[in-house]
Design a protein around this motif. Structure first.
Motif, PDB file in Angstrom:
ATOM      1  N   ASP A   1       0.830  -1.208   0.000  1.00  0.00           N
ATOM      2  CA  ASP A   1       0.000   0.000   0.000  1.00  0.00           C
ATOM      3  C   ASP A   1       0.862   1.255   0.000  1.00  0.00           C
ATOM      4  O   ASP A   1       0.509   2.270  -0.619  1.00  0.00           O
ATOM      5  CB  ASP A   1      -0.940   0.002   1.209  1.00  0.00           C
TER       6      ASP A   1
ATOM      7  N   THR B   1       3.869   1.544  -1.385  1.00  0.00           N
ATOM      8  CA  THR B   1       4.452   1.739  -2.719  1.00  0.00           C
ATOM      9  C   THR B   1       3.387   2.091  -3.753  1.00  0.00           C
ATOM     10  O   THR B   1       3.683   2.769  -4.743  1.00  0.00           O
ATOM     11  CB  THR B   1       5.217   0.487  -3.170  1.00  0.00           C
ATOM     12  N   ALA B   2       2.141   1.652  -3.531  1.00  0.00           N
ATOM     13  CA  ALA B   2       1.075   1.937  -4.494  1.00  0.00           C
ATOM     14  C   ALA B   2       0.510   3.340  -4.325  1.00  0.00           C
ATOM     15  O   ALA B   2       0.194   4.016  -5.307  1.00  0.00           O
ATOM     16  CB  ALA B   2      -0.045   0.903  -4.349  1.00  0.00           C
ATOM     17  N   ASP B   3       0.356   3.795  -3.086  1.00  0.00           N
ATOM     18  CA  ASP B   3      -0.233   5.114  -2.821  1.00  0.00           C
ATOM     19  C   ASP B   3       0.445   5.707  -1.587  1.00  0.00           C
ATOM     20  O   ASP B   3      -0.134   5.744  -0.499  1.00  0.00           O
ATOM     21  CB  ASP B   3      -1.743   4.992  -2.602  1.00  0.00           C
ATOM     22  N   PRO B   4       1.687   6.154  -1.733  1.00  0.00           N
ATOM     23  CA  PRO B   4       2.443   6.614  -0.560  1.00  0.00           C
ATOM     24  C   PRO B   4       1.809   7.800   0.159  1.00  0.00           C
ATOM     25  O   PRO B   4       1.861   7.865   1.390  1.00  0.00           O
ATOM     26  CB  PRO B   4       3.814   6.970  -1.130  1.00  0.00           C
ATOM     27  N   GLU B   5       1.203   8.721  -0.577  1.00  0.00           N
ATOM     28  CA  GLU B   5       0.617   9.887   0.099  1.00  0.00           C
ATOM     29  C   GLU B   5      -0.529   9.459   1.008  1.00  0.00           C
ATOM     30  O   GLU B   5      -0.620   9.891   2.172  1.00  0.00           O
ATOM     31  CB  GLU B   5       0.114  10.918  -0.910  1.00  0.00           C
ATOM     32  N   ARG B   6      -1.406   8.613   0.518  1.00  0.00           N
ATOM     33  CA  ARG B   6      -2.527   8.163   1.338  1.00  0.00           C
ATOM     34  C   ARG B   6      -2.032   7.473   2.615  1.00  0.00           C
ATOM     35  O   ARG B   6      -2.508   7.766   3.719  1.00  0.00           O
ATOM     36  CB  ARG B   6      -3.393   7.195   0.545  1.00  0.00           C
ATOM     37  N   GLU B   7      -1.045   6.593   2.473  1.00  0.00           N
ATOM     38  CA  GLU B   7      -0.582   5.836   3.634  1.00  0.00           C
ATOM     39  C   GLU B   7       0.181   6.725   4.616  1.00  0.00           C
ATOM     40  O   GLU B   7       0.066   6.544   5.831  1.00  0.00           O
ATOM     41  CB  GLU B   7       0.277   4.656   3.190  1.00  0.00           C
TER      42      GLU B   7
ATOM     43  N   ARG C   1      -0.392   9.920   5.076  1.00  0.00           N
ATOM     44  CA  ARG C   1      -1.412  10.726   5.760  1.00  0.00           C
ATOM     45  C   ARG C   1      -2.056   9.921   6.891  1.00  0.00           C
ATOM     46  O   ARG C   1      -2.287  10.446   7.989  1.00  0.00           O
ATOM     47  CB  ARG C   1      -2.473  11.189   4.763  1.00  0.00           C
TER      48      ARG C   1
ATOM     49  N   LEU D   1       7.454  11.974   0.764  1.00  0.00           N
ATOM     50  CA  LEU D   1       7.385  11.200  -0.474  1.00  0.00           C
ATOM     51  C   LEU D   1       8.667  11.279  -1.290  1.00  0.00           C
ATOM     52  O   LEU D   1       8.918  10.422  -2.133  1.00  0.00           O
ATOM     53  CB  LEU D   1       6.202  11.676  -1.327  1.00  0.00           C
TER      54      LEU D   1
END
Length: 290
Positions: free
Chosen positions: A212, A214-220, A222, A237
């Protein structure tokens, strides 16, 4: 003369104590040695026994992306991260009856002395950084969850998961001659079992998956910042290109991907028939298979 020798000479002259490194046992994880006796701190004890407040520990298996997470968190203006400290391998020795009796009279067993040293070392690094919170990520912490919690009752724990087969494959590929695939599976399963036991024991901890990140670093990031009570920082990031001086071999990942300074795509997840039978229960427990 080495720093350790100077330190021990000063300690022996003034207190009768010495600090020594516990010999490595190659066949067993670091924290599987017998535990030193220690007392569990109450909330009232924290004010006198600990300098450090709310340390953060990443609990993960080897080859699970903990160095990447360390770099991302360390790019936050309020979070200080270190290379792996291997606290469980630091052993404090009273080398005569007088020092042992003196410490015992103060209510300090060997484990208490080790905890004081751990706390002082980490607090020193945090103060030098000028930041607010420290993050530590040694994989052997998975075997020390209970002791870390007893040492710092206000500690916060981040449980980092990765697909078990990917962990085993990465561990095997890092030294194929030394670690045939079957041995790599056995090695990492031991770590992952300890991670899951700690995660089950800590309902207040935070769980994140490497895939998760590596797929969506900003979401994780946050989500993780919200757990840690700090504002999200975009700098996490793009943590910056790192040199071999900043990434110490043997104390975390030092290879090309981690040196790039940005989050790299993770490897493709294995197919169902590529997962060894021994890893299937852990895959199911971590939500990688049904």
């Amino acid at each position: 003369m080495s720093l350790m020798r100077n330190l021990n000479r000063a300690l022996a002259a003034t207190t009768g104590l010495q600090v020594r490194r516990t010999p490595r046992t190659p066949s067993a994880p670091a924290a599987e040695r017998p535990e030193a006796a220690y007392r569990c701190l109450s909330a009232e004890d924290l004010a006198t026994d600990r300098l450090l407040r709310q340390p953060v520990f990443i609990i993960s298996s080897i080859r699970s992306g903990s160095t990447l997470l360390r770099m991302m968190l360390g790019a936050h203006p309020r979070l200080h991260t270190l290379h792996e400290l291997h606290l469980g391998r630091i052993d404090v020795l009273c080398d005569n009856w007088h020092s042992e009796r003196a410490m015992s009279t103060l209510g300090l067993a060997r484990g208490d002395l080790e905890h004081l040293l751990w706390d002082r070392v980490m607090h020193r690094e945090l103060v030098r950084s000028g930041k607010d919170f420290i993050v530590e990520k040694t994989p052997a912490n998975a075997y020390m969850y209970r002791r870390l919690k007893d040492c710092w009752p206000d500690a916060r724990f981040v449980f980092l998961l990765r697909h078990p087969e990917s962990v085993a494959r990465s561990w095997h590929e890092s030294d194929p001659d030394k670690r045939p695939y079957d041995k790599a599976v056995t090695d990492v399963l031991r770590y992952m079992t300890a991670v899951e036991e700690a995660r089950t024991a800590d309902p207040d901890g935070f769980t994140v998956r490497y895939e998760d990140i590596t797929a969506d670093p900003e979401r994780e990031m946050r989500r993780l910042c919200a757990f840690l009570g700090v504002d999200y920082a975009p700098s996490m990031l793009t943590y910056g290109r790192k040199s071999s001086r900043e990434l110490v071999r043997g104390l975390g990942d030092w290879r090309d991907n981690i040196r790039t300074g940005t989050v790299q795509p993770g490897r493709a997840l294995p197919e169902e028939d590529e997962i060894p039978e021994a890893l299937r229960p852990m895959c199911a427990a971590w939500g990688y298979t049904s």
